[in-house]
Structure formats: structure tokens, C-alpha cells
Design a protein around this motif. Structure first.
Motif, short mmCIF file in Angstrom:
data_model
loop_
_atom_site.label_atom_id
_atom_site.label_comp_id
_atom_site.label_asym_id
_atom_site.label_seq_id
_atom_site.Cartn_x
_atom_site.Cartn_y
_atom_site.Cartn_z
N ILE A 12 0.84 -1.20 0.00
CA ILE A 12 0.00 0.00 0.00
C ILE A 12 0.88 1.25 0.00
N ILE A 13 1.86 1.27 0.87
CA ILE A 13 2.75 2.44 0.98
C ILE A 13 3.49 2.67 -0.34
N GLU A 14 4.03 1.60 -0.91
CA GLU A 14 4.81 1.72 -2.13
C GLU A 14 3.94 2.04 -3.34
N ALA A 15 2.85 1.30 -3.52
CA ALA A 15 2.01 1.48 -4.71
C ALA A 15 1.32 2.84 -4.75
N LEU A 16 1.03 3.38 -3.56
CA LEU A 16 0.29 4.65 -3.51
C LEU A 16 1.17 5.83 -3.09
#
Length: 84
Positions: A12-16
């Protein structure tokens, strides 16, 4: 925190591009959209693609089931585990 839950939080942190958050700051049971993490529909699409790429799991569009799966990190984790 389970390994899969931690991986989902990192995803979540990386993709967004939520670089100001750490996995520990994301509550497993908190809603991902609106009141909780504050994600929107564009984030849902990006997250869906990231989950598909990472876990080879497809979550169908805007159905009641997909809303349940995307409710929280915990619900995503449970869904991915049920398919694997």
C-alpha cells in the motif's frame, strides 16, 4: 503482525506513494477508504493492480465482495490467504 499483513502494508505504501507512513502506523482493522486511511477510488484501482501483480489475485471491480475485500488490511490479507 503477520508476514502477509506486513507485506500488504508495504505494498500500500509503495504502490500509492504514501512515503510519510510506516507499516506500524496502518491499523490492520481500520478502513482503507474515507475515514480510515483516506484512500479514494483511484487508489483502489492502483492498489488492485499492485495486488494482482504481487499475489496473482484479481479483485473484480466495484462489487459488494470487492468492497468487503478492500475494507481493511486485515480483510485483504484474509482474502489473499483464502485464494492461495
Amino acid at each position: 503482525m503477520s508476514e502477509l499483513t506486513h507485506e500488504i502494508k508495504l505494498l500500500i505504501i509503495e504502490a500509492l506513494d504514501l512515503e510519510d507512513l510506516t507499516p506500524e502506523e496502518i491499523d490492520d482493522d481500520a478502513p482503507l477508504f474515507v475515514d480510515g486511511l483516506g484512500l479514494d477510488s483511484i487508489d483502489a484501482l492502483e492498489l488492485g493492480v499492485a495486488i494482482k501483480n504481487a499475489y496473482n489475485v484479481k479483485i473484480d471491480g466495484n462489487t459488494d465482495d470487492s468492497k468487503k475485500h478492500f475494507y481493511s488490511v486485515k480483510s485483504l490479507s484474509n482474502f489473499i490467504q483464502s485464494i492461495k
